[in-house]
Design a protein around this motif. Structure first.
Motif, PDB file in Angstrom:
ATOM      1  N   MET A   1      13.806   1.978   5.081  1.00 30.81           N
ATOM      2  CA  MET A   1      12.557   2.710   6.137  1.00 30.81           C
ATOM      3  C   MET A   1      12.850   4.109   5.740  1.00 30.81           C
ATOM      4  O   MET A   1      11.786   4.824   6.113  1.00 30.81           O
ATOM      5  CB  MET A   1      12.633   2.169   7.420  1.00 30.81           C
TER       6      MET A   1
ATOM      7  N   SER B   1      12.934   6.106   3.511  1.00 31.30           N
ATOM      8  CA  SER B   1      11.914   6.547   2.189  1.00 31.30           C
ATOM      9  C   SER B   1      10.526   6.427   2.729  1.00 31.30           C
ATOM     10  O   SER B   1       9.580   7.312   2.362  1.00 31.30           O
ATOM     11  CB  SER B   1      11.987   5.859   0.764  1.00 31.30           C
ATOM     12  N   ILE B   2      10.333   5.223   3.470  1.00 29.12           N
ATOM     13  CA  ILE B   2       8.826   5.172   3.741  1.00 29.12           C
ATOM     14  C   ILE B   2       8.665   6.353   4.824  1.00 29.12           C
ATOM     15  O   ILE B   2       7.341   6.787   4.788  1.00 29.12           O
ATOM     16  CB  ILE B   2       8.640   3.774   4.756  1.00 29.12           C
TER      17      ILE B   2
ATOM     18  N   LYS C   1       7.954   9.141   2.840  1.00 26.20           N
ATOM     19  CA  LYS C   1       6.596   9.154   1.879  1.00 26.20           C
ATOM     20  C   LYS C   1       5.331   9.505   3.173  1.00 26.20           C
ATOM     21  O   LYS C   1       4.370  10.038   2.689  1.00 26.20           O
ATOM     22  CB  LYS C   1       6.375   7.753   1.403  1.00 26.20           C
TER      23      LYS C   1
ATOM     24  N   GLN D   1       0.053   6.104   3.318  1.00 22.84           N
ATOM     25  CA  GLN D   1       0.868   7.022   2.366  1.00 22.84           C
ATOM     26  C   GLN D   1       2.010   6.288   1.380  1.00 22.84           C
ATOM     27  O   GLN D   1       2.515   6.836   0.622  1.00 22.84           O
ATOM     28  CB  GLN D   1       1.663   8.031   3.147  1.00 22.84           C
ATOM     29  N   VAL D   2       2.158   4.811   1.619  1.00 21.46           N
ATOM     30  CA  VAL D   2       3.073   4.133   0.832  1.00 21.46           C
ATOM     31  C   VAL D   2       2.241   3.011   0.316  1.00 21.46           C
ATOM     32  O   VAL D   2       1.255   2.486   0.404  1.00 21.46           O
ATOM     33  CB  VAL D   2       4.405   3.625   1.606  1.00 21.46           C
TER      34      VAL D   2
ATOM     35  N   GLU E   1       5.471  -1.707  -0.496  1.00 24.34           N
ATOM     36  CA  GLU E   1       6.148  -1.255   0.562  1.00 24.34           C
ATOM     37  C   GLU E   1       5.871  -1.566   2.117  1.00 24.34           C
ATOM     38  O   GLU E   1       6.573  -1.845   2.765  1.00 24.34           O
ATOM     39  CB  GLU E   1       6.679   0.302   0.496  1.00 24.34           C
TER      40      GLU E   1
ATOM     41  N   LEU F   1      12.549  -4.413   5.987  1.00 22.59           N
ATOM     42  CA  LEU F   1      13.278  -3.378   6.068  1.00 22.59           C
ATOM     43  C   LEU F   1      13.749  -3.021   7.382  1.00 22.59           C
ATOM     44  O   LEU F   1      14.713  -2.417   7.672  1.00 22.59           O
ATOM     45  CB  LEU F   1      12.311  -1.963   5.518  1.00 22.59           C
TER      46      LEU F   1
ATOM     47  N   ARG G   1      16.952  -3.118   0.455  1.00 23.18           N
ATOM     48  CA  ARG G   1      15.596  -2.785  -0.112  1.00 23.18           C
ATOM     49  C   ARG G   1      15.137  -3.659  -1.126  1.00 23.18           C
ATOM     50  O   ARG G   1      14.002  -3.980  -1.336  1.00 23.18           O
ATOM     51  CB  ARG G   1      15.759  -1.248  -0.531  1.00 23.18           C
TER      52      ARG G   1
END
Lengths: 388, 250
Positions: free
Chosen positions: A1, A3-4, A7, B103-104, B108, B115, B121
């Protein structure tokens, strides 16, 4: 999470760049103004910093700062030398004198007379010649800023306002109707008073100065290794009734004088406070808005099983990343300013404290705005995700 | 046998918001049972309590009174932290506005529920990719949601809702942001995927065109379940109401 979360921060480019610019600008203002302030303050005690040999500086008790020359009787030197525990004690002369330049113009200069025998007090970095030239008759050393600045000579003597050239080794000055040959050029820290500095020997400096009974500006003292400096400091003060300072004390005394007697700290303080407020107003507000924009996604995550601490961790991570990048950009820009503008144009000294202070300010801005954002996230009702 | 087939049981559930003169009685004693493998639609006018009811069933909102059992658990009896964990393990959500993080990538996005449960991951992405293939988005894994049509975004939302293999799927107006044909396709997908795994689907909708996907329809009005009907009965009632309205207009 994680990295999300990052981002999400990078992906909202308008707000991300706004946050970054706000933090970078705040850091730039805080670090740059602090560095200039420290640079200016360090110029006030440049002589002390560039004279590393003595353990103690002995001065007249009424002296307030290093440039506040209050001459003592020459017998003070012998009185200091007679104190037990003094390894050596040498005289120093320091005063503002008017120099007549080769083209006939006059310039106020800071004349520093160093011990004839040891040359202690002479400039540590020479760019032309050596300090030994002071042993030659009528010889003085000038520094580079004076050489190309206020001591510079017109290329065409008929046109004093025209182009100028550096004054060179071998040229003659006059101090109090006496000749002074430039024998060397030194690189020194700019002084606060921004007048050229002329170095010569103590005895020669006295001959340049108007006749007076009191010619001894300072006595520089080295402690015998067997005697603690603090103990010697007490002894000299007690036996001579003069003021005795360690270099650090003397430097701080000088800084404190300028801090208390001038508006410099207030002016810089206002600029630094403005930088901080800019950071709060722009970056803090934008970060808060960024979180508000993402509230529905946080709400969805909460519905899908994200605990409140987990979401707060994501907001904190976003704040941390934005803060670190903004701080880095701001400190980088500050360093570029400091490295590209010559020292004689800008008093700039970034000590290790300044990035820490800037980081503290950025952390405060980020934590405060994150805290407001986190409050919204913590209070977020996951059922709100069904309300469109 | 029918007891064993009960997935959700609501008895005398009430919920009010506000207090004093501003009090709103959202639910006034809801009695309803939903069976395993069933798709139950909740319909009714705006403000009738549909959203409050699904929020309570999904463990997002606490009821004031009454009894609730969802797959053998009363989410209202759990602590806040336990309820969050229970939701993450048992409930999938499909929202009216998709709520995909723009944004992803959609991969994801689809992996988010895994997650959040600390699934590694790589595994989360593999499972999300498999579901994206199943909803017809193979090859689009790295696209951003904003690059997709509304129907495709809702497919991502379906993949995200199912990636955790929840036993209950809560769909809030899943077709309201879609055109008619796309809405039908999305509903086909939801029905096919959920029925295969014997999941319960709670569907809140105003869209009569998708009534026929439901097994039963609970009609809510003023915080109460007025009756439960089949889709055919519901459509007939609706047609009759419209006829009466047309006659009244002259």
């Amino acid at each position: 999470m994680r990295s999300i979360a990052i981002k999400m921060l990078f992906g909202d480019s308008a707000k991300f760049y706004g946050i970054l610019l706000g933090l970078a600008f705040a850091t730039l203002l805080i670090a740059q103004q602090s560095s200039i302030f420290v640079g200016l303050m360090s110029r006030t005690y440049a002589l002390i910093e560039e004279t590393p040999q003595p353990d103690l500086w002995v001065v007249d008790p009424t002296l307030l700062f290093v440039d506040d020359t209050k001459p003592m009787q020459v017998t003070a030197l012998q009185r200091v030398r007679s104190v037990q525990g003094v390894l050596w004690a040498v005289p120093m002369y320091k005063s503002l004198l008017v120099a007549k330049l080769p083209n006939g113009s006059r310039q106020l200069c800071d004349v520093v007379g160093v011990d004839d025998a040891s040359l202690i007090g002479a400039p540590p970095t020479m760019v032309q010649g050596s300090v030994e030239v002071l042993r030659n008759p009528d010889t003085v050393i000038i520094e580079t800023r004076g050489q190309r600045g206020r001591l510079a000579q017109p290329v065409d003597l008929e046109d004093p306002a025209g182009p100028k050239r550096k004054i060179e080794v071998g040229e003659l000055l006059e101090l109090n109707e006496k000749r002074a040959v430039i024998g060397g050029i030194a690189e020194t820290t700019p002084t606060f008073q921004a007048v050229p500095t002329i170095y010569t020997t103590y005895s020669r400096a006295i001959s340049y100065a108007p006749a007076t009974r009191r010619t001894l500006s300072m006595v520089l003292v080295k402690a015998d290794p067997s005697v603690p400096v603090a103990e010697l400091q007490r002894r000299i003060a007690r036996e001579t009734e003069l003021s005795v300072y360690t270099p650090r004390e003397f430097a701080w005394m000088t800084i404190e004088f300028w801090m208390k007697q001038t508006g410099i700290p207030i002016n810089f303080g206002i600029a630094i406070a403005l930088g901080f407020l800019v950071g709060v107003a722009i970056a803090g507000q934008m970060f808060y808005n960024f979180t508000l924009d993402n509230l529905k996604y946080f709400g969805a995550m909460k519905a899908m099983g994200a605990t409140t601490p987990r979401l707060l961790g994501l907001v904190a991570l976003q704040g941390l990343v934005a803060g670190a990048l903004g701080l880095g950009m701001g400190l980088g820009a500050t360093s570029i300013v400091g490295l590209t503008i010559p020292p004689d144009k800008l008093a700039f000294k970034m000590t290790w404290h300044i990035p820490i202070i800037a980081a503290g300010a950025v952390i405060f801005i980020v934590v405060a705005s994150s805290a407001f954002s986190m409050r919204r996230v913590a209070k977020l009702d996951p059922a709100e995700v069904f309300q469109g | 046998m029918s007891e064993h087939r009960t997935a959700i049981r609501c008895a005398r559930i009430t919920k009010t918001f506000g207090s004093g003169e501003a009090v709103v009685h959202a639910l006034r004693g809801i009695d309803l049972e939903v069976r395993r493998g069933e798709m139950m639609a909740l319909v009714g006018p705006s403000g009738c309590g549909k959203t409050s009811l699904i929020s309570i069933m999904a463990g997002l909102l606490q009821r004031d009174e009454g009894e609730l059992e969802v797959m053998g658990t009363d989410p209202g009896a759990l602590s806040g932290h336990e309820r969050t964990k229970w939701r993450g393990a048992n409930v999938g959500f499909i929202f009216q506005q998709f709520n995909l993080i723009p944004q992803v990538s959609i991969l994801e996005n689809a992996a988010v529920p895994l997650l959040l449960r600390n699934v590694p991951r790589r595994e989360a992405h593999e499972r999300a990719a498999a579901l994206l293939r199943e909803v017809g988005l193979a090859g689009r894994e790295n696209s951003r949601p904003t690059k997709l049509s509304g129907g495709q975004q809702q497919r991502v939302a379906i993949a995200r809702a199912l990636v955790n293999e929840p036993r209950i799927l809560v769909c809030d107006e899943p077709t309201s942001a879609l055109d008619g044909a796309t809405g039908q396709k999305v509903m086909h997908l939801i029905r096919d995927i959920t029925r295969r795994d014997d999941r319960v689907v709670i569907l809140v909708t105003h869209d009569e065109r998708i009534y026929h996907f439901a097994d039963r329809i609970a009609h809510l009005d003023d915080g109460r379940v007025t009756h439960v009907s089949t889709p055919a009965e519901a459509l007939a009632e609706s047609a009759a109401r419209m006829g009466e309205a047309a006659a009244a207009r002259g």
